[in-house]
Design an enzyme around this catalytic site. Structure first.
Site, mmCIF file in Angstrom:
data_model
loop_
_atom_site.group_PDB
_atom_site.id
_atom_site.type_symbol
_atom_site.label_atom_id
_atom_site.label_comp_id
_atom_site.label_asym_id
_atom_site.label_seq_id
_atom_site.Cartn_x
_atom_site.Cartn_y
_atom_site.Cartn_z
ATOM 1 N N ALA A 35 25.805 -32.790 25.371
ATOM 2 C CA ALA A 35 24.722 -31.801 25.427
ATOM 3 C C ALA A 35 23.673 -32.178 26.465
ATOM 4 O O ALA A 35 23.421 -33.360 26.724
ATOM 5 C CB ALA A 35 24.068 -31.670 24.059
ATOM 6 N N ALA A 38 20.880 -34.574 25.312
ATOM 7 C CA ALA A 38 21.202 -35.961 24.953
ATOM 8 C C ALA A 38 20.516 -37.011 25.822
ATOM 9 O O ALA A 38 20.047 -38.029 25.304
ATOM 10 C CB ALA A 38 22.711 -36.166 24.943
ATOM 11 N N ARG A 60 34.274 -31.500 23.243
ATOM 12 C CA ARG A 60 35.447 -30.631 23.107
ATOM 13 C C ARG A 60 36.360 -30.758 24.322
ATOM 14 O O ARG A 60 37.581 -30.683 24.216
ATOM 15 C CB ARG A 60 34.999 -29.181 22.939
ATOM 16 C CG ARG A 60 34.397 -28.860 21.593
ATOM 17 C CD ARG A 60 33.935 -27.427 21.541
ATOM 18 N NE ARG A 60 32.891 -27.163 22.540
ATOM 19 C CZ ARG A 60 32.404 -25.964 22.811
ATOM 20 N NH1 ARG A 60 32.890 -24.907 22.190
ATOM 21 N NH2 ARG A 60 31.446 -25.816 23.706
ATOM 22 N N TYR A 81 35.712 -35.219 18.047
ATOM 23 C CA TYR A 81 34.568 -35.547 17.205
ATOM 24 C C TYR A 81 35.016 -36.388 16.009
ATOM 25 O O TYR A 81 34.335 -37.331 15.608
ATOM 26 C CB TYR A 81 33.890 -34.276 16.688
ATOM 27 C CG TYR A 81 33.306 -33.371 17.757
ATOM 28 C CD1 TYR A 81 32.906 -33.866 18.990
ATOM 29 C CD2 TYR A 81 33.141 -32.010 17.508
ATOM 30 C CE1 TYR A 81 32.368 -33.033 19.949
ATOM 31 C CE2 TYR A 81 32.596 -31.170 18.458
ATOM 32 C CZ TYR A 81 32.209 -31.675 19.683
ATOM 33 O OH TYR A 81 31.677 -30.843 20.630
ATOM 34 N N HIS A 102 25.990 -27.767 13.230
ATOM 35 C CA HIS A 102 25.228 -28.898 12.682
ATOM 36 C C HIS A 102 25.686 -29.296 11.284
ATOM 37 O O HIS A 102 25.904 -30.473 10.996
ATOM 38 C CB HIS A 102 23.733 -28.556 12.650
ATOM 39 C CG HIS A 102 23.071 -28.672 13.974
ATOM 40 N ND1 HIS A 102 21.706 -28.548 14.139
ATOM 41 C CD2 HIS A 102 23.569 -28.905 15.221
ATOM 42 C CE1 HIS A 102 21.400 -28.699 15.410
ATOM 43 N NE2 HIS A 102 22.518 -28.903 16.087
ATOM 44 N N LYS A 120 17.023 -30.504 15.902
ATOM 45 C CA LYS A 120 16.465 -29.347 15.221
ATOM 46 C C LYS A 120 17.015 -28.057 15.854
ATOM 47 O O LYS A 120 17.426 -28.086 17.025
ATOM 48 C CB LYS A 120 14.940 -29.375 15.249
ATOM 49 C CG LYS A 120 14.306 -29.429 16.655
ATOM 50 C CD LYS A 120 14.220 -28.070 17.302
ATOM 51 C CE LYS A 120 14.347 -28.148 18.783
ATOM 52 N NZ LYS A 120 15.012 -27.012 19.371
ATOM 53 N N ARG A 190 22.159 -20.448 23.040
ATOM 54 C CA ARG A 190 20.913 -20.136 22.330
ATOM 55 C C ARG A 190 20.831 -18.679 21.927
ATOM 56 O O ARG A 190 19.994 -18.320 21.092
ATOM 57 C CB ARG A 190 19.707 -20.480 23.210
ATOM 58 C CG ARG A 190 19.479 -21.962 23.373
ATOM 59 C CD ARG A 190 18.498 -22.252 24.497
ATOM 60 N NE ARG A 190 18.232 -23.677 24.616
ATOM 61 C CZ ARG A 190 19.034 -24.536 25.238
ATOM 62 N NH1 ARG A 190 20.162 -24.089 25.780
ATOM 63 N NH2 ARG A 190 18.729 -25.808 25.296
#
Length: 423
Positions: A35, A38, A60, A81, A102, A120, A190
């Site tokens: 991400a 990160a 992925r 993962y 999440h 978050k 998003r």
């Protein structure tokens, strides 16, 4: 010149911190996904922490994970993962995956015995939050650590700001978070409902969190809530901008205005209305306290009212300022204003203002570095700064977000299928 030198030196050190020698027993952290958050969320803060090693990553796309690991000096790349979570050398997981993932991957990490630093918003909705944060895994003396990463709350600016007033005296709060249009494309994760996207689930989550912190309570009512939908051709279940007014138990009111595609605000609006808006790009909140009145022996009155403006409360390590404005009115015996005084003070807080056991920091530490310090202290069983996001806090945060979506007429973000399959 000295100010500029100190500013650039501090800012440079924030992004290029000294590399600490790692202690024996340092926590080994694995990152789920490559991400964009990160590097600032965990990789850079970990460099200066002697008890943290970013040891592994999985994505992925294995090629993306390999390129990410090479760029950031991460020694281990896992194919999946699940492989990362199963790695016995990993103590902790950093989960910056899309919101809709999440819950599933945090539960899996916890069940594998890993502590989790969770970006978050913690999950997609309040149902998931209650399931996650009240899970039996957190029972017992040696329970695992799970932290929702509201990083701004760990910075000395925010904690010092909250000491400047009593929550019961707050009359009005206004929070404005905006980002100029074009920073995120409209097909970004998003803005995808199935991944629990929406502006309220991004910049809006900070606005919700901040007003809850300022009032130190949950809203009694949502007076109004509306949204600007995504343009035609994009996900209509997601909000491009969100506006809401909350009423709190002390009678105070909070207004939030959050926009991830801000445009306009220039001269000649017919021509410039679709231009990305730069004005107001620093997240800003304003707090107005109730006026206090003192009566003198001759019957005259003095009324005092304070207002606080916090510039860039979300990223104070880059720049911030608290404006403390005080208005004093003197009234004569007939109640008429005879004199008005206006005073303003300015405050900046880059480190803890007083030496206190457990509170460690440097002026160049980012919000994420202060947060990492707290996370490590909790995992190691140390007191630390005392700043934390408690489980009930994370649950109530999602309850308020859900209620706001319902008020706008938009659906609550979808519940993960893992909720019924992962126990």
């Amino acid at each position: 010149m000295a100010f500029l030198y100190n500013y650039f030196r501090r800012t440079y050190t924030t992004f290029f911190p000294p590399v600490a020698t790692k202690n024996d027993g340092a926590l080994r952290i694995g990152i789920l996904g490559a991400a964009n958050i990160a590097p600032q969320g965990i990789i850079t803060p970990a460099k200066s922490h002697p008890e943290v090693i970013v040891a592994a990553v999985a994505a992925r796309d294995p090629k993306k994970a390999e390129a990410f690991a090479k760029k950031h000096g991460i020694p281990i790349v896992h194919k999946t993962y699940d492989d990362l979570i199963a790695d016995p050398s990993i103590n902790c997981i950093y989960n910056p995956l899309p919101n809709g993932l999440h819950y599933e991957w945090t539960i899996k990490a916890l069940k594998a015995g890993k502590h989790v630093l969770l970006e978050k918003p913690s999950v997609s909705n309040a149902e998931e939050a209650r399931s996650l944060f009240r899970h039996p895994l957190f029972q017992g003396p040696n329970a695992l650590v799970l932290l929702e990463a509201f990083h701004y709350r760990f910075h000395p600016l925010w904690q010092t700001f909250l000491t400047l007033f009593d929550a019961k005296d707050v009359e009005e709060v206004e929070v404005k978070n905006s980002l100029l249009a074009g920073v995120f494309p409209r097909d970004d994760i998003r803005f995808i409902y199935s991944l629990s996207g929406g502006t309220l689930m991004d910049f809006g989550a900070y606005a919700v969190s901040s007003v809850r912190g300022i009032f130190a309570s949950e809203p009694a009512n949502i007076k109004s809530a509306s949204h600007r939908p995504m343009p035609a051709g994009f996900d209509q279940k997601c909000d491009e901008a969100i506006f809401a007014v909350y009423e709190f138990p002390n009678g105070g009111v909070a207004k939030i205005s959050v926009d991830l595609q801000a445009t306009g605000g220039y001269w000649f609006p017919a021509l410039t209305k679709n231009w990305p808006r730069l004005k107001g790009s620093l997240p800003t909140l304003t707090v107005k306290l109730r006026a206090t009145t003192d009566k003198s022996s001759d019957g005259s009155e003095k009324s005092t009212q304070k207002r606080f403006i916090v510039h860039n409360y979300m990223g104070p390590h880059i720049f911030h300022r608290i404006d403390i404005a005080t208005t004093i009115q003197h009234k004569d015996l007939q109640g008429k204003v005879a004199k008005t005084e206006n005073k303003i003070e300015y405050m900046k807080v880059y480190n803890w203002p007083t030496v206190q056991e457990g509170r460690k920091g440097e002026e160049w530490w980012s919000t994420y570095r202060f947060q990492l310090e707290a996370f490590v202290n909790r995992v190691k069983g140390r007191t630390g700064s005392g700043v934390w996001v408690e489980p009930d806090d994370s649950i109530q945060q999602m309850e308020m977000i859900d209620a706001t979506y319902r008020k706008t007429g938009l659906p609550v973000r979808p519940t993960s299928k893992a909720l019924g399959s992962v126990t």
